[in-house]
Design a protein around this motif. Structure first.
Motif, PDB file in Angstrom:
ATOM      1  N   ARG A   1     -14.428   2.883 -41.475  1.00 51.00           N
ATOM      2  CA  ARG A   1     -15.550   2.079 -40.981  1.00 51.00           C
ATOM      3  C   ARG A   1     -16.853   2.874 -41.087  1.00 51.00           C
ATOM      4  NH1 ARG A   1     -11.777   0.574 -36.851  1.00 51.00           N
ATOM      5  NH2 ARG A   1     -12.789   1.985 -35.346  1.00 51.00           N
ATOM      6  N   LYS A   2     -16.764   4.182 -40.842  1.00 56.30           N
ATOM      7  CA  LYS A   2     -17.939   5.041 -40.998  1.00 56.30           C
ATOM      8  C   LYS A   2     -18.346   5.131 -42.470  1.00 56.30           C
ATOM      9  CE  LYS A   2     -19.661   9.682 -39.947  1.00 56.30           C
ATOM     10  NZ  LYS A   2     -19.315  11.024 -39.374  1.00 56.30           N
ATOM     11  N   LEU A   3     -17.364   5.228 -43.379  1.00 55.94           N
ATOM     12  CA  LEU A   3     -17.664   5.235 -44.810  1.00 55.94           C
ATOM     13  C   LEU A   3     -18.414   3.968 -45.199  1.00 55.94           C
ATOM     14  CD1 LEU A   3     -17.408   6.113 -47.796  1.00 55.94           C
ATOM     15  CD2 LEU A   3     -15.130   5.060 -47.796  1.00 55.94           C
ATOM     16  N   ARG A   4     -17.956   2.828 -44.713  1.00 53.95           N
ATOM     17  CA  ARG A   4     -18.632   1.568 -45.024  1.00 53.95           C
ATOM     18  C   ARG A   4     -20.104   1.626 -44.599  1.00 53.95           C
ATOM     19  NH1 ARG A   4     -17.360  -3.728 -45.991  1.00 53.95           N
ATOM     20  NH2 ARG A   4     -18.874  -5.246 -45.194  1.00 53.95           N
ATOM     21  N   LYS A   5     -20.340   2.173 -43.421  1.00 54.48           N
ATOM     22  CA  LYS A   5     -21.716   2.302 -42.944  1.00 54.48           C
ATOM     23  C   LYS A   5     -22.511   3.235 -43.846  1.00 54.48           C
ATOM     24  CE  LYS A   5     -24.381   3.448 -38.783  1.00 54.48           C
ATOM     25  NZ  LYS A   5     -24.300   3.903 -37.357  1.00 54.48           N
ATOM     26  N   ASN A   6     -21.901   4.347 -44.271  1.00 47.84           N
ATOM     27  CA  ASN A   6     -22.581   5.287 -45.164  1.00 47.84           C
ATOM     28  C   ASN A   6     -22.895   4.670 -46.525  1.00 47.84           C
ATOM     29  OD1 ASN A   6     -22.472   7.243 -43.178  1.00 47.84           O
ATOM     30  ND2 ASN A   6     -20.670   8.267 -44.021  1.00 47.84           N
ATOM     31  N   LEU A   7     -22.086   3.699 -46.934  1.00 44.93           N
ATOM     32  CA  LEU A   7     -22.331   3.002 -48.202  1.00 44.93           C
ATOM     33  C   LEU A   7     -23.429   1.951 -48.074  1.00 44.93           C
ATOM     34  CD1 LEU A   7     -18.631   2.545 -49.393  1.00 44.93           C
ATOM     35  CD2 LEU A   7     -20.362   3.999 -50.466  1.00 44.93           C
ATOM     36  N   GLY A   8     -23.940   1.775 -46.876  1.00 43.06           N
ATOM     37  CA  GLY A   8     -25.034   0.838 -46.665  1.00 43.06           C
ATOM     38  C   GLY A   8     -24.609  -0.619 -46.564  1.00 43.06           C
ATOM     39  N   LEU A   9     -23.328  -0.838 -46.277  1.00 49.55           N
ATOM     40  CA  LEU A   9     -22.835  -2.207 -46.181  1.00 49.55           C
ATOM     41  C   LEU A   9     -22.922  -2.695 -44.730  1.00 49.55           C
ATOM     42  CD1 LEU A   9     -19.737  -1.983 -48.537  1.00 49.55           C
ATOM     43  CD2 LEU A   9     -22.070  -2.707 -49.076  1.00 49.55           C
ATOM     44  N   GLY A  10     -23.129  -3.974 -44.582  1.00 48.68           N
ATOM     45  CA  GLY A  10     -23.333  -4.554 -43.259  1.00 48.68           C
ATOM     46  C   GLY A  10     -22.034  -4.959 -42.594  1.00 48.68           C
ATOM     47  N   ARG A  11     -22.133  -5.958 -41.759  1.00 50.63           N
ATOM     48  CA  ARG A  11     -20.990  -6.436 -40.987  1.00 50.63           C
ATOM     49  C   ARG A  11     -19.889  -6.936 -41.923  1.00 50.63           C
ATOM     50  NH1 ARG A  11     -21.199 -11.492 -36.738  1.00 50.63           N
ATOM     51  NH2 ARG A  11     -19.194 -11.100 -35.704  1.00 50.63           N
ATOM     52  N   GLU A  12     -18.644  -6.673 -41.578  1.00 52.48           N
ATOM     53  CA  GLU A  12     -17.521  -7.138 -42.395  1.00 52.48           C
ATOM     54  C   GLU A  12     -17.483  -8.665 -42.418  1.00 52.48           C
ATOM     55  OE1 GLU A  12     -13.724  -4.972 -41.979  1.00 52.48           O
ATOM     56  OE2 GLU A  12     -14.791  -3.761 -40.476  1.00 52.48           O
ATOM     57  N   LYS A  13     -17.071  -9.205 -43.563  1.00 53.62           N
ATOM     58  CA  LYS A  13     -17.058 -10.647 -43.753  1.00 53.62           C
ATOM     59  C   LYS A  13     -15.695 -11.104 -44.274  1.00 53.62           C
ATOM     60  CE  LYS A  13     -21.993 -10.791 -44.971  1.00 53.62           C
ATOM     61  NZ  LYS A  13     -22.208  -9.350 -44.741  1.00 53.62           N
ATOM     62  N   ASN A  14     -15.149 -12.160 -43.670  1.00 50.11           N
ATOM     63  CA  ASN A  14     -13.934 -12.831 -44.143  1.00 50.11           C
ATOM     64  C   ASN A  14     -14.330 -14.189 -44.678  1.00 50.11           C
ATOM     65  OD1 ASN A  14     -11.327 -11.771 -41.737  1.00 50.11           O
ATOM     66  ND2 ASN A  14     -12.606 -10.604 -43.144  1.00 50.11           N
ATOM     67  N   ILE A  15     -14.000 -14.467 -45.942  1.00 44.86           N
ATOM     68  CA  ILE A  15     -14.350 -15.732 -46.585  1.00 44.86           C
ATOM     69  C   ILE A  15     -13.061 -16.435 -46.991  1.00 44.86           C
ATOM     70  CG2 ILE A  15     -15.638 -16.821 -48.459  1.00 44.86           C
ATOM     71  CD1 ILE A  15     -17.397 -14.323 -48.588  1.00 44.86           C
ATOM     72  N   PHE A  16     -12.859 -17.649 -46.497  1.00 43.41           N
ATOM     73  CA  PHE A  16     -11.631 -18.396 -46.750  1.00 43.41           C
ATOM     74  C   PHE A  16     -11.914 -19.594 -47.651  1.00 43.41           C
ATOM     75  CE2 PHE A  16     -11.169 -16.235 -42.708  1.00 43.41           C
ATOM     76  CZ  PHE A  16      -9.935 -15.614 -42.846  1.00 43.41           C
ATOM     77  N   VAL A  17     -10.989 -19.854 -48.566  1.00 41.71           N
ATOM     78  CA  VAL A  17     -11.128 -20.960 -49.514  1.00 41.71           C
ATOM     79  C   VAL A  17     -10.133 -22.053 -49.153  1.00 41.71           C
ATOM     80  CG1 VAL A  17     -10.994 -21.647 -51.944  1.00 41.71           C
ATOM     81  CG2 VAL A  17     -11.847 -19.366 -51.332  1.00 41.71           C
ATOM     82  N   THR A  18     -10.628 -23.271 -49.000  1.00 37.61           N
ATOM     83  CA  THR A  18      -9.769 -24.424 -48.744  1.00 37.61           C
ATOM     84  C   THR A  18     -10.426 -25.674 -49.308  1.00 37.61           C
ATOM     85  OG1 THR A  18      -8.803 -25.862 -47.040  1.00 37.61           O
ATOM     86  CG2 THR A  18     -10.753 -24.609 -46.404  1.00 37.61           C
ATOM     87  N   GLY A  19      -9.664 -26.450 -50.061  1.00 45.01           N
ATOM     88  CA  GLY A  19     -10.213 -27.682 -50.601  1.00 45.01           C
ATOM     89  C   GLY A  19     -10.290 -28.783 -49.566  1.00 45.01           C
ATOM     90  N   ALA A  20      -9.182 -29.025 -48.865  1.00 47.68           N
ATOM     91  CA  ALA A  20      -9.099 -30.159 -47.954  1.00 47.68           C
ATOM     92  C   ALA A  20      -9.602 -29.842 -46.554  1.00 47.68           C
ATOM     93  CB  ALA A  20      -7.653 -30.652 -47.878  1.00 47.68           C
ATOM     94  N   ALA A  21      -9.531 -28.570 -46.146  1.00 54.20           N
ATOM     95  CA  ALA A  21      -9.971 -28.137 -44.813  1.00 54.20           C
ATOM     96  C   ALA A  21      -9.214 -28.845 -43.702  1.00 54.20           C
ATOM     97  CB  ALA A  21     -11.482 -28.335 -44.644  1.00 54.20           C
ATOM     98  N   TYR A  22      -7.909 -29.035 -43.905  1.00 54.49           N
ATOM     99  CA  TYR A  22      -7.064 -29.613 -42.849  1.00 54.49           C
ATOM    100  C   TYR A  22      -6.640 -28.510 -41.890  1.00 54.49           C
ATOM    101  CZ  TYR A  22      -6.560 -34.027 -45.397  1.00 54.49           C
ATOM    102  OH  TYR A  22      -6.798 -35.218 -46.022  1.00 54.49           O
ATOM    103  N   LEU A  23      -7.537 -28.072 -41.035  1.00 56.83           N
ATOM    104  CA  LEU A  23      -7.201 -27.032 -40.074  1.00 56.83           C
ATOM    105  C   LEU A  23      -8.117 -27.141 -38.871  1.00 56.83           C
ATOM    106  CD1 LEU A  23      -8.543 -23.521 -41.107  1.00 56.83           C
ATOM    107  CD2 LEU A  23      -9.348 -25.610 -42.181  1.00 56.83           C
ATOM    108  N   ASP A  24      -7.603 -26.647 -37.755  1.00 53.99           N
ATOM    109  CA  ASP A  24      -8.374 -26.578 -36.525  1.00 53.99           C
ATOM    110  C   ASP A  24      -8.771 -25.127 -36.326  1.00 53.99           C
ATOM    111  OD1 ASP A  24      -9.413 -26.547 -33.975  1.00 53.99           O
ATOM    112  OD2 ASP A  24      -7.873 -27.849 -33.118  1.00 53.99           O
ATOM    113  N   LEU A  25     -10.056 -24.833 -36.368  1.00 51.73           N
ATOM    114  CA  LEU A  25     -10.513 -23.454 -36.293  1.00 51.73           C
ATOM    115  C   LEU A  25     -10.143 -22.788 -34.974  1.00 51.73           C
ATOM    116  CD1 LEU A  25     -14.050 -23.628 -37.970  1.00 51.73           C
ATOM    117  CD2 LEU A  25     -11.794 -23.507 -39.022  1.00 51.73           C
ATOM    118  N   HIS A  26      -9.903 -23.581 -33.936  1.00 49.19           N
ATOM    119  CA  HIS A  26      -9.509 -23.017 -32.650  1.00 49.19           C
ATOM    120  C   HIS A  26      -8.151 -22.306 -32.724  1.00 49.19           C
ATOM    121  CE1 HIS A  26     -12.741 -24.798 -30.273  1.00 49.19           C
ATOM    122  NE2 HIS A  26     -12.560 -25.921 -30.947  1.00 49.19           N
TER     123      HIS A  26
END
Length: 301
Positions: free
Chosen positions: A112-137
């Motif tokens: 996590r410290k290396l990531r900061k030293n590389l100048g990268l920001g907050r970690e991001k999770n990106i999910f792919v779904t066509g239909a989006a049949y899900l409850d985010l809760h």
């Protein structure tokens, strides 16, 4: 935790001076194009190319069975602006692990410290779904304070998520109509609108297959575990709770989408190789244009 033995490495040198590189060696990437991020994947497979036992031991960690491979996953995450995953991966791992599922983040404090030293920001999770049949809760990743969450969906899926009026912090990216996400358009949006320079695709195998088929995977990191598993699920294997109503008969490889023919199968440069005991850690870079065509012309058969 052991250091990786470098068998060969023809990749770019690291520009960051950080002690974490002492374990793995250099790691750097080319500059991305203005059109989309530089996209690399990370998978573990058995000697016979299987990516999951299925059943109650369905994760990549059950294939690798090596703490250094888990460290490598964090190391690669530390260099990426974001992680790209198929929604089925999240749903399956949530059913397997319980507790509203995983958050795909860096566990190792030094990385996590290396990531900061590389100048990268907050970690991001990106999910792919066509239909989006899900409850985010149902998934803690969408209300986690440790990562920023995105969903890529079609216009239909985006409307379905908007109708539920939940989790306003989750960013929804619209790419494509109908049932299928336009992956190329989505990658363009990530680069142009969100400044994603490097993107790590962690699958699953279906998303990876469609990304590769669309020419959107630039590099792949592949851990080869010294196990032989077999494609067909043996009768003595117990299904997971989620599988009991319809137990799978086959196990997945790292590529579970429509493939290629001889004339358009992508060629890859074997860029580096490392080992720890009997595990091998390979890095490949996709060849494009005349370089790939030349390899096809000289290939036997």
């Amino acid at each position: 935790m052991r250091n990786f033995e470098i068998l060969f490495d023809d990749a770019e040198p690291s520009s960051c001076d950080d002690p974490t590189y002492e374990r793995y060696g250099k790691l750097a990437f080319p500059r991305p194009s203005s059109d989309r991020p530089w996209i690399y994947s990370n998978f573990v497979q058995s000697l016979d190319g299987i990516a999951s036992f299925k059943g109650r031991h369905a994760t990549g960690g059950d294939i690798s069975q090596l703490p250094e491979d888990r460290w490598l996953m964090d190391f690669l995450r530390a260099h990426a602006d974001a992680i790209l995953l198929g929604i089925n991966t999240l749903m399956e791992e949530t059913q397997l692990l319980g507790k509203r599922g995983p958050v795909y983040s860096i566990e190792d404090a030094a990385l996590r410290k290396l990531r900061k030293n590389l100048g990268l920001g907050r970690e991001k999770n990106i999910f792919v779904t066509g239909a989006a049949y899900l409850d985010l809760h149902d998934y803690r990743v969408f209300d986690s304070d440790s990562v920023e969450s995105f969903i890529i969906s079609t216009s239909v899926g985006a409307r379905r998520l908007a109708d539920k009026e939940s989790h306003p912090r989750v960013k929804v990216i619209v790419a494509g109509q109908g049932a299928f996400v336009d992956l190329a358009q989505a990658m363009h949006i990530l680069r142009q609108d969100y400044g994603i320079n490097r993107l790590l695709c962690e699958g699953g195998p279906t998303l990876y297959g469609y990304m590769s088929r669309a020419g959107l995977i630039d590099e792949k990191f592949l851990t080869i575990s010294p196990l032989e598993i077999g494609m067909f699920v043996p009768p003595e294997q117990e299904p997971s709770a989620a599988e009991k109503s319809n137990p799978p008969k086959e196990r997945s490889t790292t590529f579970m989408a429509p493939g290629f023919v001889k004339e358009n199968a992508p060629c890859w440069q074997w860029l580096s190789s490392r080992r720890i005991a009997d595990h091998q850690f390979n890095r490949y870079r996709r060849r494009y244009g005349d370089e790939a065509k030349g390899l096809r012309r000289t290939a036997p058969g």
